[in-house]
Design an enzyme around this catalytic site. Structure first.
Site, PDB file in Angstrom:
ATOM      1  N   ARG A  16       0.831  -1.250  -0.004  1.00 15.33           N
ATOM      2  CA  ARG A  16       0.125  -0.252  -0.043  1.00 15.33           C
ATOM      3  C   ARG A  16       0.635   1.403  -0.073  1.00 15.33           C
ATOM      4  O   ARG A  16       0.468   2.277  -0.211  1.00 15.33           O
ATOM      5  CB  ARG A  16      -1.014  -0.010   1.106  1.00 15.33           C
ATOM      6  CG  ARG A  16      -2.102  -0.879   0.970  1.00 15.33           C
ATOM      7  CD  ARG A  16      -2.996  -1.190   2.525  1.00 15.33           C
ATOM      8  NE  ARG A  16      -2.150  -2.096   3.041  1.00 15.33           N
ATOM      9  CZ  ARG A  16      -2.531  -2.473   4.479  1.00 15.33           C
ATOM     10  NH1 ARG A  16      -3.727  -1.779   5.070  1.00 15.33           N
ATOM     11  NH2 ARG A  16      -2.094  -3.250   5.079  1.00 15.33           N
ATOM     12  N   ASP A 105       7.374  -1.704  11.285  1.00 13.33           N
ATOM     13  CA  ASP A 105       6.485  -0.655  10.705  1.00 13.33           C
ATOM     14  C   ASP A 105       5.776   0.023  11.792  1.00 13.33           C
ATOM     15  O   ASP A 105       4.539   0.724  11.571  1.00 13.33           O
ATOM     16  CB  ASP A 105       5.668  -1.046   9.621  1.00 13.33           C
ATOM     17  CG  ASP A 105       4.632  -2.039   9.996  1.00 13.33           C
ATOM     18  OD1 ASP A 105       4.571  -2.487  11.235  1.00 13.33           O
ATOM     19  OD2 ASP A 105       3.485  -2.443   9.300  1.00 13.33           O
ATOM     20  N   LYS A 353      33.197  25.626   1.192  1.00 12.60           N
ATOM     21  CA  LYS A 353      33.457  24.183   1.183  1.00 12.60           C
ATOM     22  C   LYS A 353      34.795  24.060   1.686  1.00 12.60           C
ATOM     23  O   LYS A 353      35.763  24.335   1.138  1.00 12.60           O
ATOM     24  CB  LYS A 353      33.360  23.453  -0.383  1.00 12.60           C
ATOM     25  CG  LYS A 353      33.459  22.157  -0.482  1.00 12.60           C
ATOM     26  CD  LYS A 353      34.041  21.592  -1.508  1.00 12.60           C
ATOM     27  CE  LYS A 353      35.368  21.646  -1.105  1.00 12.60           C
ATOM     28  NZ  LYS A 353      36.709  20.993  -2.312  1.00 12.60           N
ATOM     29  N   TYR A 368      32.782  32.349  -3.327  1.00 14.79           N
ATOM     30  CA  TYR A 368      33.006  31.187  -3.047  1.00 14.79           C
ATOM     31  C   TYR A 368      34.352  30.933  -2.348  1.00 14.79           C
ATOM     32  O   TYR A 368      35.453  31.079  -3.082  1.00 14.79           O
ATOM     33  CB  TYR A 368      32.938  30.384  -4.598  1.00 14.79           C
ATOM     34  CG  TYR A 368      33.457  28.865  -4.361  1.00 14.79           C
ATOM     35  CD1 TYR A 368      32.525  27.915  -3.643  1.00 14.79           C
ATOM     36  CD2 TYR A 368      34.552  28.544  -4.989  1.00 14.79           C
ATOM     37  CE1 TYR A 368      33.189  26.664  -3.359  1.00 14.79           C
ATOM     38  CE2 TYR A 368      34.977  27.064  -4.718  1.00 14.79           C
ATOM     39  CZ  TYR A 368      34.139  26.460  -3.938  1.00 14.79           C
ATOM     40  OH  TYR A 368      34.615  24.926  -3.801  1.00 14.79           O
TER      41      TYR A 368
HETATM   42  C1  UD1 Z   1      -0.704  -7.550  11.694  1.00 10.16           C
HETATM   43  C2  UD1 Z   1      -1.604  -8.548  12.576  1.00 10.16           C
HETATM   44  C3  UD1 Z   1      -3.026  -8.093  13.205  1.00 10.16           C
HETATM   45  C4  UD1 Z   1      -2.656  -6.612  14.117  1.00 10.16           C
HETATM   46  C5  UD1 Z   1      -1.652  -5.736  13.196  1.00 10.16           C
HETATM   47  C6  UD1 Z   1      -1.233  -4.789  13.846  1.00 10.16           C
HETATM   48  C7  UD1 Z   1      -1.441 -10.941  11.548  1.00 10.16           C
HETATM   49  C8  UD1 Z   1      -1.909 -11.893  10.721  1.00 10.16           C
HETATM   50  N1  UD1 Z   1      -2.273  -9.696  11.885  1.00 10.16           N
HETATM   51  O1  UD1 Z   1      -1.861  -7.480  10.623  1.00 10.16           O
HETATM   52  O2  UD1 Z   1      -3.623  -8.901  14.009  1.00 10.16           O
HETATM   53  O3  UD1 Z   1      -3.953  -5.969  14.263  1.00 10.16           O
HETATM   54  O4  UD1 Z   1      -0.578  -6.506  12.616  1.00 10.16           O
HETATM   55  O5  UD1 Z   1      -0.624  -3.659  13.129  1.00 10.16           O
HETATM   56  O6  UD1 Z   1      -0.287 -10.917  12.047  1.00 10.16           O
HETATM   57  N2  UD1 Z   1       5.600  -9.569   7.790  1.00 10.16           N
HETATM   58  C9  UD1 Z   1       6.578 -10.372   7.381  1.00 10.16           C
HETATM   59  N3  UD1 Z   1       6.354 -11.360   6.755  1.00 10.16           N
HETATM   60  C10 UD1 Z   1       5.146 -11.699   6.261  1.00 10.16           C
HETATM   61  C11 UD1 Z   1       3.997 -10.852   6.732  1.00 10.16           C
HETATM   62  C12 UD1 Z   1       4.230  -9.757   7.241  1.00 10.16           C
HETATM   63  O7  UD1 Z   1       7.987 -10.169   7.809  1.00 10.16           O
HETATM   64  O8  UD1 Z   1       5.053 -12.691   5.714  1.00 10.16           O
HETATM   65  C13 UD1 Z   1       5.760  -8.450   8.469  1.00 10.16           C
HETATM   66  C14 UD1 Z   1       5.539  -7.118   7.843  1.00 10.16           C
HETATM   67  O9  UD1 Z   1       6.707  -6.616   7.070  1.00 10.16           O
HETATM   68  C15 UD1 Z   1       5.220  -6.176   8.930  1.00 10.16           C
HETATM   69  C16 UD1 Z   1       4.463  -7.074  10.058  1.00 10.16           C
HETATM   70  O10 UD1 Z   1       4.955  -8.421   9.700  1.00 10.16           O
HETATM   71  O11 UD1 Z   1       6.369  -5.641   9.510  1.00 10.16           O
HETATM   72  C17 UD1 Z   1       2.973  -7.013  10.148  1.00 10.16           C
HETATM   73  O12 UD1 Z   1       2.485  -7.558   9.027  1.00 10.16           O
HETATM   74  P1  UD1 Z   1       1.433  -6.666   8.315  1.00 10.16           P
HETATM   75  O13 UD1 Z   1       0.865  -7.537   6.625  1.00 10.16           O
HETATM   76  O14 UD1 Z   1       1.441  -5.344   8.197  1.00 10.16           O
HETATM   77  O15 UD1 Z   1       0.143  -7.306   9.017  1.00 10.16           O
HETATM   78  P2  UD1 Z   1      -1.173  -6.379   9.299  1.00 10.16           P
HETATM   79  O16 UD1 Z   1      -2.215  -6.952   8.349  1.00 10.16           O
HETATM   80  O17 UD1 Z   1      -1.050  -5.189   9.757  1.00 10.16           O
HETATM   81 CA    CA Z   2       0.657  -3.619   9.584  1.00  7.72          CA
END
Ligand code: UD1
Ligand code: CA
Length: 459
Positions: A16, A105, A353, A368
């Site tokens: 996104r 994030d 510089k 300069y």
């Molecule tokens: C996740 C939680 C949700 C929570 C939310 C809070 C899950 C299934 N859901 O959802 O319950 O409310 O965070 O912000 O966990 N990532 C990986 N590998 C993957 C998938 C994700 O490293 O295969 C990492 C992403 O880079 C990110 C984090 O995990 O840093 C969370 O993933 P994201 O897809 O943002 O989960 P949400 O849908 O936000």
């Molecule tokens: Ca997230």
């Protein structure tokens, strides 16, 4: 206390964001999102820190290269958060204690919150503790489903029933786990859900069905767990970081005329009684003394500014120092490796510089000065240029104490102007000027009397 280990999930692409760069490397308040997260994690003094990388793993690893002791686990392909955490298993095998999981994030998390989570987790002897929050708009988050008050499951938004979607308590995505049962538990997670992913939050249901202790810790300020999924959220988070920093500085005696337009990085230090006008950017490891005036449109990066310094409008200062009482600008450009001395003046349209200007020296207009060492009480006249570059290499210019450089002088480097010497205006200086000498190098003026009327009579 048993040892604490930290795992940060950062393998996702962040679709996104609509970006070529991985989401966790987007910056807020001048630092990558994941750097904010790791700093919060530092408060736990973790004995192991693992970052799970996947999408653009090399870029993420390089961006974090300066952090010592980080280990990386790779998740390829990205099959969900449960699968992501499982990739850290080889780096944690044989270890015991508490594992704290963070998302790369979620940059507003306060260190105290993590300390509290770990303390509550230990007190409850829980197998898993989930950090939760009550929010007005829970859309998109996993919901905390309770049974007689206790957490029973976490249901993802996309899998939730209408009733479940009305629940305002959400999963922050931040957890503390007892390491011992964790990885076996993760292997029980399936992917039969709306997104076909291995959901880490499913561990709650699995643990509860086994009668294990799952705790929740409710956050007081839900803003702390704002996750960044879009550009809009990136800016929202940056605004929170900005106002937190501005509030801190104002409480410490700094006037910020318009906090909405002052962008001051988290590592910047500003002394009391300094006044910051609108539209100022202070970045990186910048340190500003007390009693300074920083006027509108100024950008200062990784620089040290002394006390009582005035920086007039629209100056850019990078990787340099400006000593007490100096005056800069307006419209000055101070490039890397410059040192402006005590009470020195660098005026409008002056570019420096790799140049040192001594105490009380002045370069007030349109110059300069590059690769130059300028002593004390030197006057550099308007339009003076150091010709430091011969097309191949850079050469130094030295101007000793008390010298006077007349306007519109070119100093063809390498060249030295001795102590107290004078250079006449309009000179091109190609040879060293001895101390106390006058150097003059320009065509002698000829006045042709009556030239204009003669020309007109010829026409
Ligand atoms: C996740 C939680 C949700 C929570 C939310 C809070 C899950 C299934 N859901 O959802 O319950 O409310 O965070 O912000 O966990 N990532 C990986 N590998 C993957 C998938 C994700 O490293 O295969 C990492 C992403 O880079 C990110 C984090 O995990 O840093 C969370 O993933 P994201 O897809 O943002 O989960 P949400 O849908 O936000
Ligand atoms: Ca997230």
């Amino acid at each position: 206390m048993p040892p604490t280990h930290l795992v940060v999930l950062a393998a996702g692409k962040g679709t996104r964001m609509r970006s070529m760069r991985p989401k966790v490397l987007h910056t807020a308040a001048g630092l990558p999102l994941i750097e904010h997260v790791l700093r919060a994690g530092d408060a736990l003094n973790p004995s192991t820190t693992v970052v799970v990388v996947g999408y653009q793993a090399v870029e993420v690893q390089e961006a974090l290269g300066k952090r010592l002791g980080l280990r990386f686990a790779s998740q390829e392909p990205q099959l969900g958060t449960g699968h992501a955490l499982l990739q850290a298993e080889p780096l944690l095998s044989g270890k015991r204690g508490t594992l704290v999981l963070l998302s790369g994030d979620v940059p507003l998390l306060r260190p105290q919150t993590l300390v509290e989570l770990v303390r509550r987790h230990a007190d409850a002897r829980a197998a898993l503790s989930v950090l939760t929050a009550e929010v007005d708009r829970p859309d998109g988050y996993g919901r905390i489903v309770r049974n007689q008050g206790s957490i029973a499951a976490i249901v993802e938004h996309k899998d939730a029933t209408d009733d479940e979607r009305r629940i305002g308590e959400i999963n922050s995505g931040i957890y503390a786990f007892d390491l011992a049962p964790l990885f076996d538990g993760l292997r029980q997670i399936g992917s039969g859900n709306a997104q076909g992913e291995f959901y880490l939050p499913d561990l709650v249901r699995i643990y509860r069905s086994r009668g294990m202790t799952v705790e929740t810790v409710l956050l007081r300020d839900p803003r702390e767990i704002l996750g960044v999924n879009s550009r809009k959220e990136l800016v929202e988070v940056a605004m929170v970081l900005k106002s937190t920093k501005n509030d801190e500085l104002m409480a410490a005696g700094v006037t910020i005329a318009d906090p909405a337009t002052a962008f001051i990085g988290p590592d910047v230090v500003v002394g009391a009684d300094t006044v910051i006008q609108p539209g100022v950017y202070l970045e990186g490891r910048t340190r500003i003394g007390s009693g300074c005036q920083i006027h509108s449109g100024v950008r200062i990066v990784n620089s040290v500014i002394g006390n009582g310094v005035v920086i007039n409008n629209f100056c850019v200062i990078t990787d340099s120092s400006v000593d007490n009482g100096a005056r800069i600008g307006p419209f000055a450009h101070i490039r890397p490796q410059c040192e402006v001395g005590v009470d020195a003046h660098v005026g409008n349209f002056v570019e420096l510089k790799k140049t040192r200007i001594g105490r009380g020296s002045k370069a007030n207009h349109l110059s300069y000065l590059g690769d130059a060492t300028i002593g004390e009480r030197v006057n550099v006249g308007a339009g003076t240029i150091t010709c430091n570059y011969d097309g191949t290499a850079k050469h130094p210019t030295v101007i000793e104490d008390g010298a006077f450089i007349g306007s519109d002088t070119q100093l063809v480097a390498p060249v030295r102007v001795g102590r107290g010497a004078y250079v006449a205006a309009g000179s091109s200086i190609t040879e060293d000027v001895p101390p106390e000498a006058l150097a003059i190098s320009r065509g002698r003026q000829v006045n042709k009397e009556g030239w204009v009327s003669k020309k007109k009579s010829r026409a």
